[in-house]
Structures are given as C-alpha cells and as structure tokens.
Design a protein around this motif. Structure first.
Motif, PDB file in Angstrom:
ATOM      1  N   MET A   1       0.844  -1.193   0.000  1.00 24.26           N
ATOM      2  CA  MET A   1       0.000   0.000   0.000  1.00 24.26           C
ATOM      3  C   MET A   1       0.879   1.242   0.000  1.00 24.26           C
ATOM      4  O   MET A   1       1.833   1.332   0.765  1.00 24.26           O
ATOM      5  N   TYR A   2       0.565   2.190  -0.894  1.00 23.18           N
ATOM      6  CA  TYR A   2       1.342   3.412  -1.026  1.00 23.18           C
ATOM      7  C   TYR A   2       0.420   4.620  -0.893  1.00 23.18           C
ATOM      8  O   TYR A   2      -0.745   4.582  -1.285  1.00 23.18           O
ATOM      9  N   THR A   3       0.963   5.701  -0.360  1.00 26.05           N
ATOM     10  CA  THR A   3       0.292   6.992  -0.386  1.00 26.05           C
ATOM     11  C   THR A   3       1.181   7.942  -1.161  1.00 26.05           C
ATOM     12  O   THR A   3       2.353   8.140  -0.796  1.00 26.05           O
ATOM     13  N   GLU A   4       0.657   8.498  -2.236  1.00 24.26           N
ATOM     14  CA  GLU A   4       1.482   9.359  -3.077  1.00 24.26           C
ATOM     15  C   GLU A   4       0.630  10.399  -3.792  1.00 24.26           C
ATOM     16  O   GLU A   4      -0.586  10.220  -3.948  1.00 24.26           O
ATOM     17  N   THR A   5       1.283  11.469  -4.197  1.00 16.99           N
ATOM     18  CA  THR A   5       0.630  12.483  -5.019  1.00 16.99           C
ATOM     19  C   THR A   5       0.947  12.170  -6.475  1.00 16.99           C
ATOM     20  O   THR A   5       2.125  12.084  -6.858  1.00 16.99           O
ATOM     21  N   VAL A   6      -0.090  11.988  -7.260  1.00 17.27           N
ATOM     22  CA  VAL A   6       0.093  11.508  -8.629  1.00 17.27           C
ATOM     23  C   VAL A   6      -0.467  12.521  -9.625  1.00 17.27           C
ATOM     24  O   VAL A   6      -1.305  13.361  -9.287  1.00 17.27           O
ATOM     25  N   LYS A   7      -0.002  12.405 -10.864  1.00 22.56           N
ATOM     26  CA  LYS A   7      -0.467  13.302 -11.926  1.00 22.56           C
ATOM     27  C   LYS A   7      -1.647  12.690 -12.662  1.00 22.56           C
ATOM     28  O   LYS A   7      -1.675  11.482 -12.931  1.00 22.56           O
ATOM     29  N   ILE A   8      -2.621  13.520 -12.988  1.00 17.81           N
ATOM     30  CA  ILE A   8      -3.757  13.084 -13.791  1.00 17.81           C
ATOM     31  C   ILE A   8      -3.354  13.127 -15.260  1.00 17.81           C
ATOM     32  O   ILE A   8      -2.887  14.158 -15.764  1.00 17.81           O
ATOM     33  N   ILE A   9      -3.524  11.988 -15.937  1.00 15.91           N
ATOM     34  CA  ILE A   9      -3.177  11.895 -17.360  1.00 15.91           C
ATOM     35  C   ILE A   9      -4.303  12.451 -18.218  1.00 15.91           C
ATOM     36  O   ILE A   9      -4.077  13.195 -19.179  1.00 15.91           O
ATOM     37  N   SER A  10      -5.535  12.069 -17.879  1.00 14.26           N
ATOM     38  CA  SER A  10      -6.690  12.539 -18.640  1.00 14.26           C
ATOM     39  C   SER A  10      -7.933  12.404 -17.788  1.00 14.26           C
ATOM     40  O   SER A  10      -7.970  11.619 -16.839  1.00 14.26           O
ATOM     41  N   GLN A  11      -8.952  13.157 -18.144  1.00 17.41           N
ATOM     42  CA  GLN A  11     -10.248  13.026 -17.493  1.00 17.41           C
ATOM     43  C   GLN A  11     -11.347  13.476 -18.446  1.00 17.41           C
ATOM     44  O   GLN A  11     -11.175  14.440 -19.194  1.00 17.41           O
ATOM     45  N   GLY A  12     -12.471  12.740 -18.430  1.00 13.49           N
ATOM     46  CA  GLY A  12     -13.598  13.105 -19.271  1.00 13.49           C
ATOM     47  C   GLY A  12     -14.888  12.540 -18.713  1.00 13.49           C
ATOM     48  O   GLY A  12     -14.870  11.599 -17.915  1.00 13.49           O
ATOM     49  N   GLU A  13     -15.997  13.108 -19.143  1.00 14.52           N
ATOM     50  CA  GLU A  13     -17.319  12.666 -18.700  1.00 14.52           C
ATOM     51  C   GLU A  13     -17.846  11.603 -19.662  1.00 14.52           C
ATOM     52  O   GLU A  13     -17.988  11.846 -20.860  1.00 14.52           O
ATOM     53  N   LEU A  14     -18.136  10.404 -19.143  1.00 16.11           N
ATOM     54  CA  LEU A  14     -18.617   9.286 -19.962  1.00 16.11           C
ATOM     55  C   LEU A  14     -20.135   9.314 -20.141  1.00 16.11           C
ATOM     56  O   LEU A  14     -20.657   8.910 -21.177  1.00 16.11           O
ATOM     57  N   ALA A  15     -20.835   9.716 -19.100  1.00 18.31           N
ATOM     58  CA  ALA A  15     -22.288   9.808 -19.094  1.00 18.31           C
ATOM     59  C   ALA A  15     -22.642  10.886 -18.083  1.00 18.31           C
ATOM     60  O   ALA A  15     -21.753  11.448 -17.426  1.00 18.31           O
ATOM     61  N   THR A  16     -23.899  11.183 -17.937  1.00 19.10           N
ATOM     62  CA  THR A  16     -24.294  12.255 -17.033  1.00 19.10           C
ATOM     63  C   THR A  16     -23.798  11.992 -15.611  1.00 19.10           C
ATOM     64  O   THR A  16     -24.208  11.018 -14.972  1.00 19.10           O
ATOM     65  N   GLY A  17     -22.873  12.817 -15.154  1.00 25.15           N
ATOM     66  CA  GLY A  17     -22.356  12.690 -13.797  1.00 25.15           C
ATOM     67  C   GLY A  17     -21.376  11.566 -13.572  1.00 25.15           C
ATOM     68  O   GLY A  17     -20.982  11.306 -12.432  1.00 25.15           O
ATOM     69  N   ILE A  18     -20.934  10.883 -14.633  1.00 23.50           N
ATOM     70  CA  ILE A  18     -19.993   9.765 -14.505  1.00 23.50           C
ATOM     71  C   ILE A  18     -18.707  10.117 -15.249  1.00 23.50           C
ATOM     72  O   ILE A  18     -18.737  10.429 -16.443  1.00 23.50           O
ATOM     73  N   PHE A  19     -17.589  10.060 -14.542  1.00 23.96           N
ATOM     74  CA  PHE A  19     -16.318  10.534 -15.081  1.00 23.96           C
ATOM     75  C   PHE A  19     -15.279   9.412 -15.121  1.00 23.96           C
ATOM     76  O   PHE A  19     -15.286   8.498 -14.295  1.00 23.96           O
ATOM     77  N   SER A  20     -14.387   9.517 -16.094  1.00 22.69           N
ATOM     78  CA  SER A  20     -13.264   8.594 -16.253  1.00 22.69           C
ATOM     79  C   SER A  20     -11.975   9.363 -16.071  1.00 22.69           C
ATOM     80  O   SER A  20     -11.724  10.360 -16.760  1.00 22.69           O
ATOM     81  N   MET A  21     -11.147   8.912 -15.129  1.00 22.95           N
ATOM     82  CA  MET A  21      -9.873   9.572 -14.823  1.00 22.95           C
ATOM     83  C   MET A  21      -8.730   8.554 -14.902  1.00 22.95           C
ATOM     84  O   MET A  21      -8.762   7.521 -14.241  1.00 22.95           O
ATOM     85  N   TRP A  22      -7.734   8.843 -15.728  1.00 21.24           N
ATOM     86  CA  TRP A  22      -6.499   8.066 -15.758  1.00 21.24           C
ATOM     87  C   TRP A  22      -5.446   8.798 -14.928  1.00 21.24           C
ATOM     88  O   TRP A  22      -5.256  10.008 -15.089  1.00 21.24           O
ATOM     89  N   ILE A  23      -4.788   8.064 -14.020  1.00 24.40           N
ATOM     90  CA  ILE A  23      -3.736   8.651 -13.200  1.00 24.40           C
ATOM     91  C   ILE A  23      -2.422   7.903 -13.411  1.00 24.40           C
ATOM     92  O   ILE A  23      -2.408   6.718 -13.731  1.00 24.40           O
ATOM     93  N   GLU A  24      -1.326   8.627 -13.242  1.00 16.54           N
ATOM     94  CA  GLU A  24       0.007   8.065 -13.435  1.00 16.54           C
ATOM     95  C   GLU A  24       0.554   7.607 -12.091  1.00 16.54           C
ATOM     96  O   GLU A  24       0.829   8.427 -11.209  1.00 16.54           O
ATOM     97  N   THR A  25       0.703   6.298 -11.910  1.00 15.55           N
ATOM     98  CA  THR A  25       1.194   5.764 -10.639  1.00 15.55           C
ATOM     99  C   THR A  25       1.778   4.379 -10.856  1.00 15.55           C
ATOM    100  O   THR A  25       1.081   3.365 -10.747  1.00 15.55           O
TER     101      THR A  25
END
Length: 253
Positions: free
Chosen positions: A1-25
């Motif tokens: 288990m790790y705790t870290e601050t990571v960069k967001i690669i991308s984010q977008g809305e897939l449907a109403t109120g539902i989001f997809s986020m890719w993070i670099e870790t």
C-alpha cells in the motif's frame, strides 16, 4: 500500500455525472489487480476523509490506473473538476480483489458497479460472459467491454437489451456458468446470491459501504457475516480490509 501524489493523465465525462480519470502511478499499478480500490484525498482541507473509488483498468506497462466514478457529493465533484496535468493524492491498492479461476463465469455489473468489472474481464483467464445493467441508454464503458467478450445488456427503462434487471437478462439469454462475479447495488447482489444458490453456482460479490480510514482500523464499514470475524469477535467483516469482495454465501446483506 502506497500513499502518493500523482499526476492526472486525462479526465472526461462518460455519461451524465460519470467521469473517467487516468492517473500516473507506476508503483500502485504494478501491484494492483481487479476488485481493489484506491482512496482519493480532496484538496479542500474541510473534507478530511478520503473517497474510495474502485479500479476500472490497470495499465502496468504504462504505469497508470483508470478510475471511473459517479459524482456523489462535494468530494467527487471536486475530483471531476480536475484536468490533465493536475495532481491528486491517493492511497492504494486497497482491499482484497476478485479471486481468479478458470470455471466458466458470468461477470455482472450494475450501475456504478460496472467499472470494477472491466479489469476483471481483462484479467479473467476462463470462459466468460458479461452482463451489464444500466438505468437507460447511457451505456458507459460498453465498447470497452465488447472488446473483452460477449456482452448482454439490461436497462431499467427498456431502451436497450432486456427490459428490467440483470437477472432478467440472464434468464432471457439462458446463460449458464459455474461462478458469478458481481458488483452493483445491494438489491442486485442480494438477488444474485439467491439465484446462484438456486442454480448451484459460486457467487462472489463486491460490496459497498461508507468508509472512513479505508485500511480496517476504524470499523466504520463493517457488514454482517455468517461467521464470527477474528478481528472483532462478532459477526462482522470489514469491507475495506476483508473485502470488498466476498463469497456471497459467507455474508448477510
């Protein structure tokens, strides 16, 4: 288990109120597997507790993880406003994840319980059929699932696939298997537990509960179990620690 601050690669809305986020870790991606989750921390210091979000996809080669979540409050709303290049603090991987096997399987997701099933569909080594339950025609992640196998759909409003719920889709398509893996709302999981018992199938369910620490210390996310838990000496299991995935026959919900 790790705790870290990571960069967001991308984010977008897939449907109403539902989001997809890719993070670099790379560290978390190197150890995570399907069914586990991450805890995400808000920037707003008034929101002390992290928000648990299930892992949707893992790209170990690229060292990245995909999280698909629904806005459920101010914490997730804050996350949804972030963009590529922003950073976010995360902890993980947390939880036990789905046990793998080679028996023919039904992989079933309902509502916001659909995203965790995608990485399971990618990892599962045996024959699989995928059943997804949506509220309406906003069938987020459907193309991603179609790349992993045969997909059957149920919609509550009858706009696509089998009208009704995932049990209706299973019965309408005469689907059979030796094991069920499921994530979704409690009524759906309860129905699948009964269906599996009636058809002599093993059923694994991913349960959801409000969490505080996410590591099993606070006992805020306990659920009722058939057996006495060694940690608490009562009929409880910690969803964040012993779960979130359980054999349905071991749990009362």
């Amino acid at each position: 288990m790790y705790t870290e601050t990571v960069k967001i690669i991308s984010q977008g809305e897939l449907a109403t109120g539902i989001f997809s986020m890719w993070i670099e870790t790379s560290r978390i991606a190197g150890e995570a597997h399907s069914g586990q989750f991450l805890s995400l921390y808000c920037d707003d210091s008034s929101r002390l507790l992290p928000r648990p979000i299930s892992i949707c996809e893992i790209d170990r080669d690229a060292g990245s993880i995909r999280l698909v979540y629904r806005i459920a409050g101010e914490g997730t709303r804050e996350f949804s406003r972030k963009a590529a290049g922003d950073v976010i603090r995360v902890k993980g991987p947390l939880g036990n994840g789905f046990p793998m096997g080679e028996r023919p399987a039904l992989l079933i997701g309902g509502g916001i319980g659909i995203p965790p099933i995608l990485e399971l569909a990618r990892e599962y080594p045996g024959n699989k059929q995928i059943v997804l339950g949506y509220r309406d025609s906003e069938t987020f992640l459907l193309d991603d699932f179609k790349a992993q196998g045969v997909v059957y759909i149920a919609t509550e409003d009858g706009s696509l696939g089998t009208p009704g719920n995932v049990i209706g889709a299973i019965e309408a398509e005469s689907l059979t298997a030796g094991v069920i893996y499921a994530c979704g709302p409690t009524p759906m999981l309860r129905a699948l537990k009964a269906y599996a018992a009636a058809h002599d199938m093993t059923c694994y369910v991913s349960l959801e509960e409000r969490m505080a620490c996410g590591i099993g210390a606070c006992l805020a996310c306990v659920c009722h179990s058939a057996e006495v838990d060694a940690h608490t000496n009562v009929h409880n299991k910690r969803i964040c620690k012993e779960g979130p995935v359980f054999n349905a026959s071991d749990m009362e919900f």
